[in-house]
Design an enzyme around this catalytic site. Sequence first.
Site, PDB file in Angstrom:
ATOM      1  N   CYS A 114       0.819  -1.223   0.000  1.00  0.00           N
ATOM      2  CA  CYS A 114       0.000   0.000   0.000  1.00  0.00           C
ATOM      3  C   CYS A 114       0.848   1.265   0.000  1.00  0.00           C
ATOM      4  CB  CYS A 114      -0.927   0.012   1.200  1.00  0.00           C
ATOM      5  SG  CYS A 114      -1.894  -1.481   1.319  1.00  0.00           S
ATOM      6  N   HIS A 254      -3.285   6.772   2.940  1.00  0.00           N
ATOM      7  CA  HIS A 254      -3.723   5.469   2.454  1.00  0.00           C
ATOM      8  C   HIS A 254      -5.108   5.188   3.026  1.00  0.00           C
ATOM      9  CE1 HIS A 254      -3.961   1.504   1.075  1.00  0.00           C
ATOM     10  NE2 HIS A 254      -3.847   0.955   2.266  1.00  0.00           N
ATOM     11  N   ASN A 284      -9.905  -0.418   0.308  1.00  0.00           N
ATOM     12  CA  ASN A 284      -8.440  -0.345   0.257  1.00  0.00           C
ATOM     13  C   ASN A 284      -7.972  -0.881  -1.105  1.00  0.00           C
ATOM     14  OD1 ASN A 284      -5.705  -0.811   0.529  1.00  0.00           O
ATOM     15  ND2 ASN A 284      -5.863  -1.841   2.520  1.00  0.00           N
TER      16      ASN A 284
HETATM   17  N1  ACO Z   1     -18.219  -9.068   9.457  1.00  0.00           N
HETATM   18  C1  ACO Z   1     -18.640  -9.378  10.677  1.00  0.00           C
HETATM   19  N2  ACO Z   1     -17.818  -9.703  11.691  1.00  0.00           N
HETATM   20  C2  ACO Z   1     -16.501  -9.700  11.426  1.00  0.00           C
HETATM   21  C3  ACO Z   1     -15.985  -9.387  10.157  1.00  0.00           C
HETATM   22  C4  ACO Z   1     -16.905  -9.060   9.148  1.00  0.00           C
HETATM   23  N3  ACO Z   1     -16.527  -8.724   7.906  1.00  0.00           N
HETATM   24  N4  ACO Z   1     -14.642  -9.473  10.205  1.00  0.00           N
HETATM   25  C5  ACO Z   1     -14.311  -9.823  11.463  1.00  0.00           C
HETATM   26  N5  ACO Z   1     -15.440  -9.966  12.197  1.00  0.00           N
HETATM   27  C6  ACO Z   1     -15.555 -10.338  13.593  1.00  0.00           C
HETATM   28  C7  ACO Z   1     -14.392 -11.163  14.068  1.00  0.00           C
HETATM   29  O1  ACO Z   1     -14.579 -12.523  13.780  1.00  0.00           O
HETATM   30  C8  ACO Z   1     -14.428 -10.882  15.567  1.00  0.00           C
HETATM   31  O2  ACO Z   1     -15.428 -11.702  16.135  1.00  0.00           O
HETATM   32  P1  ACO Z   1     -15.218 -12.350  17.626  1.00  0.00           P
HETATM   33  O3  ACO Z   1     -15.085 -11.171  18.529  1.00  0.00           O
HETATM   34  O4  ACO Z   1     -16.445 -13.147  17.800  1.00  0.00           O
HETATM   35  O5  ACO Z   1     -13.950 -13.146  17.508  1.00  0.00           O
HETATM   36  C9  ACO Z   1     -14.916  -9.434  15.646  1.00  0.00           C
HETATM   37  O6  ACO Z   1     -15.528  -9.157  14.383  1.00  0.00           O
HETATM   38  C10 ACO Z   1     -13.820  -8.436  15.881  1.00  0.00           C
HETATM   39  O7  ACO Z   1     -12.712  -8.753  14.979  1.00  0.00           O
HETATM   40  P2  ACO Z   1     -11.440  -7.876  14.920  1.00  0.00           P
HETATM   41  O8  ACO Z   1     -10.502  -8.455  13.911  1.00  0.00           O
HETATM   42  O9  ACO Z   1     -10.911  -7.648  16.325  1.00  0.00           O
HETATM   43  O10 ACO Z   1     -12.046  -6.520  14.370  1.00  0.00           O
HETATM   44  P3  ACO Z   1     -11.372  -5.140  14.269  1.00  0.00           P
HETATM   45  O11 ACO Z   1     -12.179  -4.151  14.982  1.00  0.00           O
HETATM   46  O12 ACO Z   1      -9.866  -5.190  14.560  1.00  0.00           O
HETATM   47  O13 ACO Z   1     -11.525  -4.830  12.714  1.00  0.00           O
HETATM   48  C11 ACO Z   1     -10.228  -4.846  10.720  1.00  0.00           C
HETATM   49  C12 ACO Z   1     -10.902  -5.680  11.776  1.00  0.00           C
HETATM   50  C13 ACO Z   1     -11.288  -4.026  10.021  1.00  0.00           C
HETATM   51  C14 ACO Z   1      -9.544  -5.772   9.730  1.00  0.00           C
HETATM   52  C15 ACO Z   1      -9.201  -3.897  11.392  1.00  0.00           C
HETATM   53  O14 ACO Z   1      -8.384  -4.638  12.268  1.00  0.00           O
HETATM   54  C16 ACO Z   1      -8.323  -3.210  10.386  1.00  0.00           C
HETATM   55  O15 ACO Z   1      -8.762  -2.381   9.609  1.00  0.00           O
HETATM   56  N6  ACO Z   1      -7.024  -3.517  10.408  1.00  0.00           N
HETATM   57  C17 ACO Z   1      -6.091  -2.872   9.499  1.00  0.00           C
HETATM   58  C18 ACO Z   1      -6.159  -3.498   8.155  1.00  0.00           C
HETATM   59  C19 ACO Z   1      -5.344  -2.695   7.198  1.00  0.00           C
HETATM   60  O16 ACO Z   1      -5.220  -1.504   7.344  1.00  0.00           O
HETATM   61  N7  ACO Z   1      -4.766  -3.296   6.201  1.00  0.00           N
HETATM   62  C20 ACO Z   1      -4.028  -2.443   5.301  1.00  0.00           C
HETATM   63  C21 ACO Z   1      -2.861  -2.972   4.817  1.00  0.00           C
HETATM   64  S1  ACO Z   1      -3.163  -3.396   3.189  1.00  0.00           S
HETATM   65  C22 ACO Z   1      -1.758  -3.828   2.320  1.00  0.00           C
HETATM   66  O17 ACO Z   1      -0.620  -3.512   2.614  1.00  0.00           O
HETATM   67  C23 ACO Z   1      -2.071  -4.711   1.180  1.00  0.00           C
END
Ligand code: ACO
Length: 327
Positions: A114, A254, A284
């Site tokens: 990214c 980003h 993204n």
């Molecule tokens: N729909 C519903 N529930 C979901 C989903 C979904 N799409 N995805 C995860 N959950 C659930 C999980 O299973 C978890 O359930 P549990 O509590 O029963 O175990 C709960 O939601 C919370 O999951 P988390 O992973 O803790 O959720 P979080 O608030 O951290 O959000 C996310 C996840 C959106 C991925 C966040 O961590 C994030 O944005 N991280 C950064 C990602 C990023 O920026 N990537 C960029 C790099 S890209 C590159 O270089 C190619």
Amino acid sequence: MTQRKVGILGLGAYLPEKVLTNFDLEKMVDTSDEWIRTRTGIRERRIAEKGTATSDLAAKAALEAIQSAGLKPTDLDLIILATISPDMLFPSTACLVQEKIGAKCPAFDISAACSGFPYALTIAEGLIRSGAFKNILAIGAEVISGFINWKDRSTCVLFGDGAGAAVLGEAKDGHGILATYLGSEGAQAKLLHIPAGGSRIPPSAASIDAGLHYVQMEGSEVFKAAVRTMSDAILEVAKRAGIKVTDIDCLIPHQANLRILNVVSERTEIPLDKIFINLDRYGNMSAASTIVALYEAAKEGRIKKNSIVVLVAFGSGLTWASCAIRW
Ligand code: ACO
């Protein structure tokens, strides 16, 4: 002797027409529009049609950027293309774009996930400033949808396809790139990666069955790293450019998650109304995110002559990058 200043002479972007909404995703995996909107800020993303590759989107964005710079493809001296979803392992996608747009110059790809577009800008700036090249086309382009496991709700809701391009050349009257800053932390490589398909795990029936050709991510760890590296990269590039954070008129970050941008805004004290956000429409797009956002910010008049613009990104590697520009 004053140093040559390098600026953006033209911008282009191309987004596939097909829109995949959160409601469409509700029918594919156990998720909801409400979860995706509140946890990420994303409402919809664009997905390339089957058979469309990264070079197809990149070439369209490139042609617009070249035209808006008032140049012809044959005026280019170099093409640098940032992607993690190349058409194929080799040749480079940049070479395929060169052929598609009718350019005659050297061309190569870079891989910084990214952070790819600000990495490409930094390389282009140095090469033009040195006098080695005159007009460089920098592209950020992805058809990442082919590397996403559409049964994995923790990743498939986040990404989209797109491309953006900029032509760089000599800038006049103090305009152009003021400073750049790059960083990497290979120790964190496994936080976000596609394990197979390279020399470590070449493609095989077993690697495909195990889903090792898809994006794998430790979301919450990436989130923490994103907040830290993007905030630090903004402060560092402002210091290098000799500007105060309050001088920044438009931050082009980003576009991974609105919650990340809220925390970056708090940490750097850059108000949200100075931060350009389009992740609600595109998700993204990895290397394409910052350049498409820059393109739209310029088109919408959020960036004007003399505006101080800062691009900032982070991604797999880990990598991070920032770039301060006087428009
Ligand atoms: N729909 C519903 N529930 C979901 C989903 C979904 N799409 N995805 C995860 N959950 C659930 C999980 O299973 C978890 O359930 P549990 O509590 O029963 O175990 C709960 O939601 C919370 O999951 P988390 O992973 O803790 O959720 P979080 O608030 O951290 O959000 C996310 C996840 C959106 C991925 C966040 O961590 C994030 O944005 N991280 C950064 C990602 C990023 O920026 N990537 C960029 C790099 S890209 C590159 O270089 C190619």
